[in-house]
Enzyme design. Structure first.
Site, PDB file in Angstrom:
ATOM      1  N   GLU A  92      -6.097 -13.250  52.902  1.00  0.00           N
ATOM      2  CA  GLU A  92      -7.512 -13.182  52.541  1.00  0.00           C
ATOM      3  C   GLU A  92      -8.330 -14.219  53.306  1.00  0.00           C
ATOM      4  O   GLU A  92      -9.434 -13.940  53.788  1.00  0.00           O
ATOM      5  CB  GLU A  92      -7.676 -13.395  51.030  1.00  0.00           C
ATOM      6  N   LYS A 128      -9.958 -21.550  44.550  1.00  0.00           N
ATOM      7  CA  LYS A 128     -10.313 -21.659  43.129  1.00  0.00           C
ATOM      8  C   LYS A 128      -9.210 -21.040  42.283  1.00  0.00           C
ATOM      9  O   LYS A 128      -8.790 -19.917  42.567  1.00  0.00           O
ATOM     10  CB  LYS A 128     -11.648 -20.938  42.896  1.00  0.00           C
ATOM     11  N   LYS A 130     -12.253  -9.208  33.016  1.00  0.00           N
ATOM     12  CA  LYS A 130     -12.655  -9.764  34.307  1.00  0.00           C
ATOM     13  C   LYS A 130     -11.693  -9.382  35.422  1.00  0.00           C
ATOM     14  O   LYS A 130     -12.054  -9.356  36.587  1.00  0.00           O
ATOM     15  CB  LYS A 130     -12.750 -11.288  34.171  1.00  0.00           C
ATOM     16  N   LYS A 187      -9.392 -16.765  45.330  1.00  0.00           N
ATOM     17  CA  LYS A 187      -9.882 -16.841  43.948  1.00  0.00           C
ATOM     18  C   LYS A 187      -8.833 -16.192  43.061  1.00  0.00           C
ATOM     19  O   LYS A 187      -8.725 -14.967  42.983  1.00  0.00           O
ATOM     20  CB  LYS A 187     -11.228 -16.132  43.827  1.00  0.00           C
ATOM     21  N   ARG A 236     -20.823 -16.229  28.993  1.00  0.00           N
ATOM     22  CA  ARG A 236     -21.453 -14.961  28.664  1.00  0.00           C
ATOM     23  C   ARG A 236     -20.377 -14.024  28.138  1.00  0.00           C
ATOM     24  O   ARG A 236     -19.195 -14.276  28.295  1.00  0.00           O
ATOM     25  CB  ARG A 236     -22.079 -14.342  29.923  1.00  0.00           C
ATOM     26  N   TYR A 247     -17.472 -30.709  38.395  1.00  0.00           N
ATOM     27  CA  TYR A 247     -18.404 -31.158  37.375  1.00  0.00           C
ATOM     28  C   TYR A 247     -18.337 -32.674  37.186  1.00  0.00           C
ATOM     29  O   TYR A 247     -19.193 -33.248  36.525  1.00  0.00           O
ATOM     30  CB  TYR A 247     -18.103 -30.456  36.051  1.00  0.00           C
ATOM     31  N   SER A 302     -14.134 -25.134  35.243  1.00  0.00           N
ATOM     32  CA  SER A 302     -14.506 -25.665  33.931  1.00  0.00           C
ATOM     33  C   SER A 302     -13.298 -26.024  33.081  1.00  0.00           C
ATOM     34  O   SER A 302     -13.322 -27.018  32.348  1.00  0.00           O
ATOM     35  CB  SER A 302     -15.376 -24.647  33.199  1.00  0.00           C
TER      36      SER A 302
END
Length: 405
Positions: A312, A327, A277, A261, A271, A392, A353
């Site tokens: 990882e 990702k 982050k 990731k 949000r 999506y 997204s």
């Protein structure tokens, strides 16, 4: 060259034509993109007109090349191209992510054209039914939890009557064979919006957060989830979740780990987050108003690193992961191939997204053919080695695939 007659070709001249310099007609293309000065114009060659007037080229050699292989022979007809296609894609390869909330009205997501925050009882059922009609039978649930239910330690995540748990039960009653993926993730339940319990000094507490994730995974499995997805980049989370599931008798529940990731700017968030982050902790020595991003230690992987990604993934596999996820997707084609070559586990790719919105936006502006670019992006993920694609575009792409078949 081998195979040619031993004679000089230096004296040969290319066929000459009476061609004017810059003979092409100039056409003006207006700037339609917002933010670009409309006075800017640029010339475009009327290519079809030039080709129509052009004379057939005279051959410059009188003897073809003696080639033992001509790859173009296998691409000379649509039937042959289809017969030799190495990579295929089907709705079975898709996981359809859906956003849900506790209300009844479907709410458009402004930054993602065509996407909605679905009402968990009606809008969601209709959307899942549409997906199943075109062969997509795997979904991923992303909840929008009311702020009043959030807390510093995220207890709502393992509420057996929570939004995700109720939704899983509803879907299983309606579609028993539906494969449901759930997100074992702390940030949607945290009052800070961050992916972990935060200590007083700004530290994200790794072990304490994992203790909560264990309870969240068990609660989701109890509700009927088929695959729980450990999406937080916390050390030891996969092994801890596997042990918790097994201890409660959920040996049949799979774990899809977000093993790679990256800290990516392509993640759109729905949000507000109080802390950045990327942060693992703020160094106490520089905890001032002038602190910059360089003063933070990241807990997601640096996009510049590939060996770290492999490390990882190997750790997650050793701890009991059943599927390894990468990702974002398209910027990580090399990592998908790297993992595919290094493990026998299935590989997933998460088309985030930002990737979706870029293609949608360019399509709406008529800058690209949206459907063709969408399908190309998905087949490229399959070619790189992805067995599963969380996208999506799942419903739209599956509809096209069903039409082709």
């Amino acid at each position: 060259m081998k195979g040619f007659e031993q004679k000089s070709y230096l004296s040969l001249k290319a066929a000459s034509y009476n061609v004017r310099i810059n003979p092409f007609r100039r056409t003006e293309v207006s700037c339609q993109l917002q933010g670009i000065d409309s006075s800017m114009k640029w010339p475009v060659i009327a290519h079809e007109e030039v080709l129509a007037k052009r004379k057939p080229a005279e051959p410059v050699i009188h003897q073809p090349l003696h080639l033992s292989k001509r790859a173009r022979r296998n691409r000379k007809s649509p039937t042959q191209r289809a017969a030799f296609q190495e990579t295929n894609i089907s709705p079975d390869n898709f996981i359809y992510p859906v956003f849900i909330h506790q209300g009844e009205v479907d709410i458009p997501i402004k930054t993602m054209p065509g996407r909605y925050m679905l009402g968990w009882r009606h809008g969601l059922i209709e959307e899942v039914a549409k997906a199943r009609d075109v062969g997509v039978n795997s979904i991923m649930l992303y909840p929008k939890v009311p702020d009043t239910l959030k807390s510093p330690i995220g207890e709502e995540a393992f509420n057996d009557n929570g939004l995700v748990q109720r939704t899983v039960g509803l879907l299983k009653d309606r579609f028993p064979d539906l494969v449901i993926y759930t997100d074992v993730n702390f940030d949607e339940y945290s009052s800070s919006g961050h992916g972990g319990i935060i200590g007083e000094d700004g530290v994200i507490l790794n072990d304490e957060t994992i203790h909560q994730l264990r309870k969240q995974a068990v609660s989701q499995a109890r509700a009927g989830a088929d695959v729980v997805c450990t999406s937080e980049m916390l050390d030891g989370r996969v092994g801890a979740v596997r042990a918790a599931l097994d201890a409660k008798g959920f040996h049949h529940v799979s774990i899809m780990s977000y093993s790679v990731k990256y800290t990516s700017s392509l993640y759109g968030r729905f949000r507000k987050v109080q802390l950045d982050k990327k942060t693992l902790r703020k160094l106490r020595a520089v905890e001032t108003s002038t602190t910059k991003m360089d003063d933070f230690v990241f807990y997601q992987i640096n996009p510049a690193n590939s060996r770290e990604a492999l490390m990882e993934a190997r750790e997650d596999e050793a701890e009991g992961a059943d599927i390894l996820m990468v990702k974002p997707a398209l910027p990580s084609l090399d990592i998908i191939r790297l993992l595919k070559d290094q493990t026998l586990l299935p590989i997933g790719a998460c088309q985030v997204s930002g990737e979706y919105s870029m293609i949608k936006a360019a399509g709406l502006l008529k800058m690209i053919d949206e459907e063709k670019v969408m399908m190309e992006s998905l087949i490229c993920l399959r070619r790189a080695g992805a067995d599963l694609i969380l996208t999506y575009f799942a419903l739209q792409a599956a509809t096209i695939l069903c039409g082709e078949n």
